[in-house]
Scaffold this motif. Structure first.
Motif, PDB file in Angstrom:
ATOM      1  N   LEU A  31      38.507  48.186  56.647  1.00 16.67           N
ATOM      2  CA  LEU A  31      38.720  49.456  57.022  1.00 16.67           C
ATOM      3  C   LEU A  31      37.873  49.849  58.305  1.00 16.67           C
ATOM      4  CD1 LEU A  31      39.101  51.608  53.970  1.00 16.67           C
ATOM      5  CD2 LEU A  31      40.932  51.188  55.667  1.00 16.67           C
ATOM      6  N   GLU A  32      36.679  49.245  58.353  1.00 13.68           N
ATOM      7  CA  GLU A  32      35.848  49.507  59.518  1.00 13.68           C
ATOM      8  C   GLU A  32      36.422  48.719  60.546  1.00 13.68           C
ATOM      9  OE1 GLU A  32      31.959  48.579  58.704  1.00 13.68           O
ATOM     10  OE2 GLU A  32      31.493  50.353  57.593  1.00 13.68           O
ATOM     11  N   ALA A  33      36.832  47.361  60.395  1.00 11.84           N
ATOM     12  CA  ALA A  33      37.345  46.625  61.352  1.00 11.84           C
ATOM     13  C   ALA A  33      38.798  47.134  62.251  1.00 11.84           C
ATOM     14  CB  ALA A  33      37.619  44.978  61.105  1.00 11.84           C
ATOM     15  N   THR A  34      39.307  47.764  61.350  1.00 15.05           N
ATOM     16  CA  THR A  34      40.562  48.421  61.947  1.00 15.05           C
ATOM     17  C   THR A  34      40.165  49.644  62.773  1.00 15.05           C
ATOM     18  OG1 THR A  34      41.941  47.666  59.925  1.00 15.05           O
ATOM     19  CG2 THR A  34      42.886  49.524  61.552  1.00 15.05           C
ATOM     20  N   ALA A  35      39.245  50.511  62.172  1.00 13.74           N
ATOM     21  CA  ALA A  35      38.900  51.519  63.051  1.00 13.74           C
ATOM     22  C   ALA A  35      38.215  51.315  64.383  1.00 13.74           C
ATOM     23  CB  ALA A  35      37.992  52.283  62.074  1.00 13.74           C
ATOM     24  N   ARG A  36      37.472  50.225  64.341  1.00  5.81           N
ATOM     25  CA  ARG A  36      36.780  49.749  65.713  1.00  5.81           C
ATOM     26  C   ARG A  36      37.718  49.218  66.572  1.00  5.81           C
ATOM     27  NH1 ARG A  36      32.796  47.908  62.027  1.00  5.81           N
ATOM     28  NH2 ARG A  36      30.888  49.151  62.257  1.00  5.81           N
ATOM     29  N   LEU A  37      38.908  48.356  65.897  1.00  6.53           N
ATOM     30  CA  LEU A  37      40.038  47.800  66.958  1.00  6.53           C
ATOM     31  C   LEU A  37      40.846  48.967  67.516  1.00  6.53           C
ATOM     32  CD1 LEU A  37      41.239  44.992  65.019  1.00  6.53           C
ATOM     33  CD2 LEU A  37      40.102  44.896  67.296  1.00  6.53           C
ATOM     34  N   THR A  38      41.049  50.261  66.761  1.00  5.81           N
ATOM     35  CA  THR A  38      41.608  51.302  67.135  1.00  5.81           C
ATOM     36  C   THR A  38      40.846  52.139  68.015  1.00  5.81           C
ATOM     37  OG1 THR A  38      41.499  52.356  65.228  1.00  5.81           O
ATOM     38  CG2 THR A  38      43.603  50.936  65.567  1.00  5.81           C
ATOM     39  N   SER A  78      37.660  57.666  66.498  1.00  5.82           N
ATOM     40  CA  SER A  78      36.470  58.827  66.513  1.00  5.82           C
ATOM     41  C   SER A  78      35.901  59.186  65.011  1.00  5.82           C
ATOM     42  CB  SER A  78      36.805  59.916  67.626  1.00  5.82           C
ATOM     43  OG  SER A  78      37.998  60.695  66.769  1.00  5.82           O
ATOM     44  N   THR A  79      36.774  59.143  64.104  1.00  2.00           N
ATOM     45  CA  THR A  79      36.089  59.410  62.833  1.00  2.00           C
ATOM     46  C   THR A  79      36.149  58.127  62.032  1.00  2.00           C
ATOM     47  OG1 THR A  79      38.547  59.858  62.029  1.00  2.00           O
ATOM     48  CG2 THR A  79      37.265  61.718  62.959  1.00  2.00           C
ATOM     49  N   PRO A  80      35.098  58.338  61.001  1.00  3.11           N
ATOM     50  CA  PRO A  80      34.903  57.224  60.112  1.00  3.11           C
ATOM     51  C   PRO A  80      36.182  56.992  59.276  1.00  3.11           C
ATOM     52  CG  PRO A  80      33.680  58.930  59.235  1.00  3.11           C
ATOM     53  CD  PRO A  80      34.257  59.383  60.629  1.00  3.11           C
ATOM     54  N   PRO A  81      36.400  55.677  58.656  1.00  8.77           N
ATOM     55  CA  PRO A  81      37.518  55.333  57.723  1.00  8.77           C
ATOM     56  C   PRO A  81      36.991  55.718  56.469  1.00  8.77           C
ATOM     57  CG  PRO A  81      36.298  53.289  58.181  1.00  8.77           C
ATOM     58  CD  PRO A  81      35.776  54.580  59.160  1.00  8.77           C
ATOM     59  N   LEU A  82      38.078  56.027  55.508  1.00  5.10           N
ATOM     60  CA  LEU A  82      37.847  56.201  54.191  1.00  5.10           C
ATOM     61  C   LEU A  82      36.806  55.760  53.388  1.00  5.10           C
ATOM     62  CD1 LEU A  82      38.756  58.369  51.945  1.00  5.10           C
ATOM     63  CD2 LEU A  82      40.471  56.256  51.162  1.00  5.10           C
TER      64      LEU A  82
END
Length: 320
Positions: A256-263, A266-270
């Motif tokens: 989830l962190e990797a996906t959030a960084r790629l996209t 601005s808010t943390p993943p679940l």
């Protein structure tokens, strides 16, 4: 005694202010947002990122409770607020004693072998931080411990009414009739009542001691199953706990962190690695030094208090 409290409008800072006033001390409350006016309290608006406070009133002690608590924020934000803000506090009152509300996140993920998951204050600060938040807290400690007579308090997973950090994250984990719990049912979670943090901060202000670091935690660590059931009951959540196990929790957090960084979210993943470290790894914090040096006795965890309330405490002045 006159005590300055930074982050006075935040979750922990507000509890410290209440306790100081109850003890009859004069309080200089410092925060970006206003605080409730009361006898014995003077409020000054201060954004720590702007540097030294102009024309500061003299104080005996500074309880430094301000920090940026969002571990997903960029490192430069943590450096500006948490690290730069600490430098501003120290420069504003160069001769005052400082009591810092830090975090057990500065410890390594796992306790030393053979310790039974127990962390004492002698365990060295980690060099492998899970977030910019914990890295900034470690640097904050280094700065404060450079001043003789300072006290560093290390709470873990602070809970209580109006918690703006952990409780919202747990609420987001409610899915399809289940409360997703990242860890095993028997994982030991050591929580810290916000009232205990305030009591320790005030005791540190009242009794001078040598420069020291103190763990702050409730009397006993609890199994994750007990924590999940307690927080659900306190908030009226009907969902049943679903324990993922540590392996799945870590894999999900990293993905989830990797996906959030790629996209560039601005808010943390679940789920984040930092969150998993709180709930999926058994960690117990020894409070012997707290009892011996300050005479503060931790009580049992009261999960019935860990619920939403309209406190208005925001992340910028809060502590986790």
């Amino acid at each position: 005694m006159r005590v300055a409290v930074s982050g006075a409008s935040g979750f922990v800072g507000a509890a410290v202010v209440d306790r100081l006033l109850d003890r009859g001390h004069e309080v200089l409350a410092l925060s970006r947002r206003p605080v409730q006016a009361r006898p014995g309290l003077v409020h000054r608006a201060w954004d720590l990122t702007t540097g030294v406070l102009p024309d500061p009133s003299p104080v005996d002690v500074v309880v430094h409770a301000a920090a940026h608590v969002d571990e997903w924020a960029p490192r430069e934000v943590h450096d500006a607020v948490t690290v730069g803000g600490t430098r501003a506090v120290l420069a504003t009152w160069p001769r005052a004693r400082v009591v810092l509300v830090s975090s057990c996140s500065v410890y390594p993920l796992r306790a030393p072998a053979g310790s039974g998951h127990v962390f004492t204050e002698d365990v060295p600060v980690t060099t492998r931080h899970l977030s910019s938040y914990s890295r900034a807290k470690a640097e904050q400690e280094r700065l404060v411990l450079g001043r003789a007579g300072s006290v560093v308090l290390r709470p873990h997973a602070v809970h209580g009414p109006g918690d703006p950090t952990l409780l919202p994250r747990l609420e987001r984990a409610r899915r399809h009739g289940r409360l997703l719990c990242p860890g095993g049912a028997d994982t030991l979670v050591h929580l810290t009542d916000v009232r205990l943090v305030a009591e320790a901060a005030v005791a540190s202000s009242e009794f001078e001691c040598d420069t020291t670091v103190l763990n702050i935690a409730d009397a006993h660590a609890l199994p994750l199953s007990v924590v999940a059931a307690g927080v659900a009951a306190a908030n009226g959540w009907p969902e049943r706990p679903l324990f993922t196990g540590a392996g799945i929790a870590w894999a999900a957090a990293l993905a989830l962190e990797a996906t959030a960084r790629l996209t560039r979210a601005s808010t943390p993943p679940l789920l984040t690695a930092y969150a998993v470290s709180h709930l999926a790894v058994s960690r117990v914090f020894d409070t012997t030094r707290l009892r011996q040096r300050l005479g503060v006795e931790p009580g049992p965890t009261d999960l019935s208090r860990w619920r939403h309330e309209g406190t208005g405490h925001g992340d910028g002045d809060s502590y986790d």
